[in-house]
Scaffold this active site. Structure first.
Site, PDB file in Angstrom:
ATOM      1  N   LEU A 173       1.278  40.961  37.561  1.00 34.48           N
ATOM      2  CA  LEU A 173       1.193  40.207  36.542  1.00 34.48           C
ATOM      3  C   LEU A 173      -0.018  40.713  35.481  1.00 34.48           C
ATOM      4  O   LEU A 173      -0.918  40.025  35.279  1.00 34.48           O
ATOM      5  CB  LEU A 173       1.085  38.702  37.024  1.00 34.48           C
ATOM      6  CG  LEU A 173       1.424  37.780  35.627  1.00 34.48           C
ATOM      7  CD1 LEU A 173       2.913  37.996  35.407  1.00 34.48           C
ATOM      8  CD2 LEU A 173       1.022  36.416  36.167  1.00 34.48           C
ATOM      9  N   GLY A 174       0.192  41.925  35.210  1.00 36.79           N
ATOM     10  CA  GLY A 174      -0.890  42.456  34.146  1.00 36.79           C
ATOM     11  C   GLY A 174      -0.186  42.145  32.770  1.00 36.79           C
ATOM     12  O   GLY A 174       0.638  41.430  32.639  1.00 36.79           O
ATOM     13  N   ARG A 175      -0.693  42.830  31.834  1.00 35.23           N
ATOM     14  CA  ARG A 175      -0.033  42.839  30.400  1.00 35.23           C
ATOM     15  C   ARG A 175       1.162  42.850  30.496  1.00 35.23           C
ATOM     16  O   ARG A 175       1.958  42.359  29.619  1.00 35.23           O
ATOM     17  CB  ARG A 175      -0.843  43.926  29.502  1.00 35.23           C
ATOM     18  CG  ARG A 175      -2.309  43.619  29.408  1.00 35.23           C
ATOM     19  CD  ARG A 175      -3.127  44.895  28.493  1.00 35.23           C
ATOM     20  NE  ARG A 175      -4.459  44.691  28.283  1.00 35.23           N
ATOM     21  CZ  ARG A 175      -5.254  45.577  28.968  1.00 35.23           C
ATOM     22  NH1 ARG A 175      -4.910  46.435  29.930  1.00 35.23           N
ATOM     23  NH2 ARG A 175      -6.698  45.727  28.785  1.00 35.23           N
ATOM     24  N   ILE A 176       1.910  44.032  31.054  1.00 34.53           N
ATOM     25  CA  ILE A 176       3.275  44.512  30.869  1.00 34.53           C
ATOM     26  C   ILE A 176       4.028  43.389  31.815  1.00 34.53           C
ATOM     27  O   ILE A 176       5.036  42.719  31.235  1.00 34.53           O
ATOM     28  CB  ILE A 176       3.509  45.825  31.283  1.00 34.53           C
ATOM     29  CG1 ILE A 176       2.812  46.817  30.433  1.00 34.53           C
ATOM     30  CG2 ILE A 176       5.089  45.755  31.667  1.00 34.53           C
ATOM     31  CD1 ILE A 176       3.117  48.100  30.930  1.00 34.53           C
ATOM     32  N   ARG A 180      -3.017  41.415  42.411  1.00 34.36           N
ATOM     33  CA  ARG A 180      -4.449  41.419  43.113  1.00 34.36           C
ATOM     34  C   ARG A 180      -5.271  40.256  43.021  1.00 34.36           C
ATOM     35  O   ARG A 180      -6.000  39.869  44.088  1.00 34.36           O
ATOM     36  CB  ARG A 180      -5.223  42.635  42.520  1.00 34.36           C
ATOM     37  CG  ARG A 180      -4.681  44.164  43.042  1.00 34.36           C
ATOM     38  CD  ARG A 180      -5.562  45.309  42.632  1.00 34.36           C
ATOM     39  NE  ARG A 180      -5.235  45.588  41.179  1.00 34.36           N
ATOM     40  CZ  ARG A 180      -5.701  46.509  40.485  1.00 34.36           C
ATOM     41  NH1 ARG A 180      -6.540  47.615  41.008  1.00 34.36           N
ATOM     42  NH2 ARG A 180      -5.425  46.586  39.210  1.00 34.36           N
ATOM     43  N   ILE A 222       9.871  49.563  36.868  1.00 36.93           N
ATOM     44  CA  ILE A 222       9.438  50.058  35.563  1.00 36.93           C
ATOM     45  C   ILE A 222       7.958  50.678  35.693  1.00 36.93           C
ATOM     46  O   ILE A 222       7.317  50.883  34.635  1.00 36.93           O
ATOM     47  CB  ILE A 222       9.845  49.239  34.190  1.00 36.93           C
ATOM     48  CG1 ILE A 222       9.124  47.843  34.520  1.00 36.93           C
ATOM     49  CG2 ILE A 222      11.277  49.085  34.252  1.00 36.93           C
ATOM     50  CD1 ILE A 222       7.551  47.531  34.370  1.00 36.93           C
ATOM     51  N   ARG A 278       5.898  52.504  38.526  1.00 34.55           N
ATOM     52  CA  ARG A 278       5.549  54.072  39.067  1.00 34.55           C
ATOM     53  C   ARG A 278       6.606  54.105  40.404  1.00 34.55           C
ATOM     54  O   ARG A 278       6.528  53.147  41.176  1.00 34.55           O
ATOM     55  CB  ARG A 278       4.110  54.454  39.456  1.00 34.55           C
ATOM     56  CG  ARG A 278       3.447  54.715  38.198  1.00 34.55           C
ATOM     57  CD  ARG A 278       3.881  55.812  37.730  1.00 34.55           C
ATOM     58  NE  ARG A 278       2.772  56.205  36.540  1.00 34.55           N
ATOM     59  CZ  ARG A 278       3.059  56.080  35.421  1.00 34.55           C
ATOM     60  NH1 ARG A 278       3.841  55.447  35.146  1.00 34.55           N
ATOM     61  NH2 ARG A 278       2.178  56.499  34.217  1.00 34.55           N
ATOM     62  N   ASP A 336      13.641  52.949  36.564  1.00 33.52           N
ATOM     63  CA  ASP A 336      13.302  53.807  35.453  1.00 33.52           C
ATOM     64  C   ASP A 336      12.144  54.719  35.866  1.00 33.52           C
ATOM     65  O   ASP A 336      11.973  55.854  35.345  1.00 33.52           O
ATOM     66  CB  ASP A 336      12.416  52.917  34.464  1.00 33.52           C
ATOM     67  CG  ASP A 336      12.089  53.849  33.206  1.00 33.52           C
ATOM     68  OD1 ASP A 336      12.968  54.641  32.648  1.00 33.52           O
ATOM     69  OD2 ASP A 336      11.105  53.758  32.586  1.00 33.52           O
ATOM     70  N   GLU A 384       9.446  62.849  40.093  1.00 36.35           N
ATOM     71  CA  GLU A 384      10.025  63.009  38.735  1.00 36.35           C
ATOM     72  C   GLU A 384       9.953  64.335  38.306  1.00 36.35           C
ATOM     73  O   GLU A 384       8.724  64.937  38.578  1.00 36.35           O
ATOM     74  CB  GLU A 384       9.420  61.765  37.696  1.00 36.35           C
ATOM     75  CG  GLU A 384       9.708  60.460  38.234  1.00 36.35           C
ATOM     76  CD  GLU A 384       9.215  59.623  37.120  1.00 36.35           C
ATOM     77  OE1 GLU A 384       8.518  60.139  35.904  1.00 36.35           O
ATOM     78  OE2 GLU A 384       9.334  58.255  37.202  1.00 36.35           O
ATOM     79  N   HIS A 412      12.798  57.582  32.823  1.00 33.92           N
ATOM     80  CA  HIS A 412      11.668  57.176  32.576  1.00 33.92           C
ATOM     81  C   HIS A 412      11.262  57.007  31.303  1.00 33.92           C
ATOM     82  O   HIS A 412      10.626  57.884  30.496  1.00 33.92           O
ATOM     83  CB  HIS A 412      10.409  58.097  33.266  1.00 33.92           C
ATOM     84  CG  HIS A 412       9.137  57.499  33.395  1.00 33.92           C
ATOM     85  ND1 HIS A 412       8.239  58.055  34.195  1.00 33.92           N
ATOM     86  CD2 HIS A 412       8.529  56.470  32.500  1.00 33.92           C
ATOM     87  CE1 HIS A 412       7.210  57.315  34.263  1.00 33.92           C
ATOM     88  NE2 HIS A 412       7.408  56.407  33.093  1.00 33.92           N
TER      89      HIS A 412
END
Length: 334
Positions: free
Chosen positions: A173-176, A196, A251, A253, A277, A282, A300
């Site tokens: 639950l960070g910015r994205i 975290r 979305i 890694r 994604d 990759e 991606h």
């Protein structure tokens, strides 16, 4: 944005101004075309060869003089390359992810590292929402159904899963992650999360483990940072906890999810479906996934809009110019 680059170039050319006897900037791997053009035309940057033999010769000639590396999230400054650059002071990264760079070694050596946060939050969150809707409602699968002539021949498309009003877990639950949660709340979804650090100000339901989160939700959205600390956070046990009616969206890694375990879970019905994604290796995508109709696969493209890539390029160059000017970064990691 800094439009007068003469002071930055002079700083790179004058070791007394730069505060170091190293003067060179090196580009590592492909980067955004605008960034590559500016590096070449304004900063006379070196380009690290991709051929191992040529790279060895290049490093033998230039390593001592390389002060700054500019790279992308996919082609970072890895462990061995960083060890080969004794004068390296900064790594300027195009992208929010920097897991291809040995961040631990950089911290130990005092090498500053920047990324490009915030400017891509909305586009990545939009991609997560699109994958969420497509994974549950199977829109691209139904598109293939129509194109194959199956509808016109009288066949009916199978019923899908309601997307609104679900219980959704966000891993990271960070910015994205927060931007994704905002979009899902507009669909009447209830948000749970694992992070975290607990974020009580969010008002969402916190779970102390990924497995506990997966067990509590209908859909698990992976938005955690990449790197060794998050590798395999979602594995066989977590997928089993998500269950045969659960869906996964990634979305973040590809390495955050145990890819062989995911392929197995999708193949044998451990989970209902996935929207992806990102992948572990990759641009290689497991062949099995390509044959499954309960998987949405994107190349991606989370931040892949003209507007966002332009903003990322400008922030990358602004970080470079500021470091050359005063030894600081606008958006350092950590």
């Amino acid at each position: 944005m800094i439009t007068d680059t003469s002071s930055a170039v002079n700083a790179a050319a004058d070791p007394h101004t730069a505060g170091s006897t190293a003067t060179h900037i090196v580009r590592v791997g492909p980067v955004n075309p605008h960034v590559a053009q500016v590096l070449d035309e304004e900063f006379r940057a070196l380009v690290l060869p991709t051929d191992p033999a040529e790279q060895s010769d290049f490093l033998q000639e230039h390593a001592e003089q390389i002060r700054i590396a500019v790279c992308s999230g996919r082609f970072g400054v890895g462990t061995e390359l960083m060890r080969a650059l004794p004068s390296l002071e900064a790594i300027v990264n195009f992208g929010v992810g920097y897991d291809a760079t040995d961040a631990r070694q950089a911290a130990e050596r005092g090498i500053a590292v920047s990324n490009t946060p915030d400017v891509l939050n909305d586009c990545v969150a939009d991609t997560a929402l699109a994958l969420y809707l497509d994974t549950l409602r199977r829109f691209t699968a139904s598109d293939r159904f129509v194109r194959a002539g199956r509808w016109s021949s009288g066949e009916g498309f199978p019923l899908t899963t309601r997307a609104s009003g679900r219980t959704v877990g966000i891993l990271g639950l960070g910015r994205i992650g927060a931007a994704i949660a905002q979009r899902l709340e507009a669909l009447g979804c209830t948000i749970h999360y694992h992070n975290r650090r607990e974020r009580p100000e969010s008002g969402f339901t916190y779970h102390s483990s990924v497995r506990e989160l997966a067990q509590a939700v209908d859909v698990l959205v992976v938005a955690a940072s990449g790197g060794p600390d998050s590798a395999g956070l979602v594995g066989e046990a977590e997928l089993a906890a998500l269950g045969p009616e659960g869906h996964l969206v990634n979305i973040a890694r590809g390495t955050v999810v145990d890819e062989p375990a995911l392929v197995s879970a999708l193949s044998n019905g451990t989970i209902a479906g996935a929207g992806l994604d990102v992948y572990a290796h990759e641009p290689q995508v497991p062949e099995t996934l390509l044959g499954l109709d309960n998987v949405v696969v994107l190349p991606h493209v989370g931040s892949g809009t003209r507007e966002t890539r332009a903003d990322m390029a400008e922030l990358t160059l602004a970080n470079l110019r500021q470091f050359l000017r005063d030894g600081t970064l606008i958006t350092p990691i950590g």
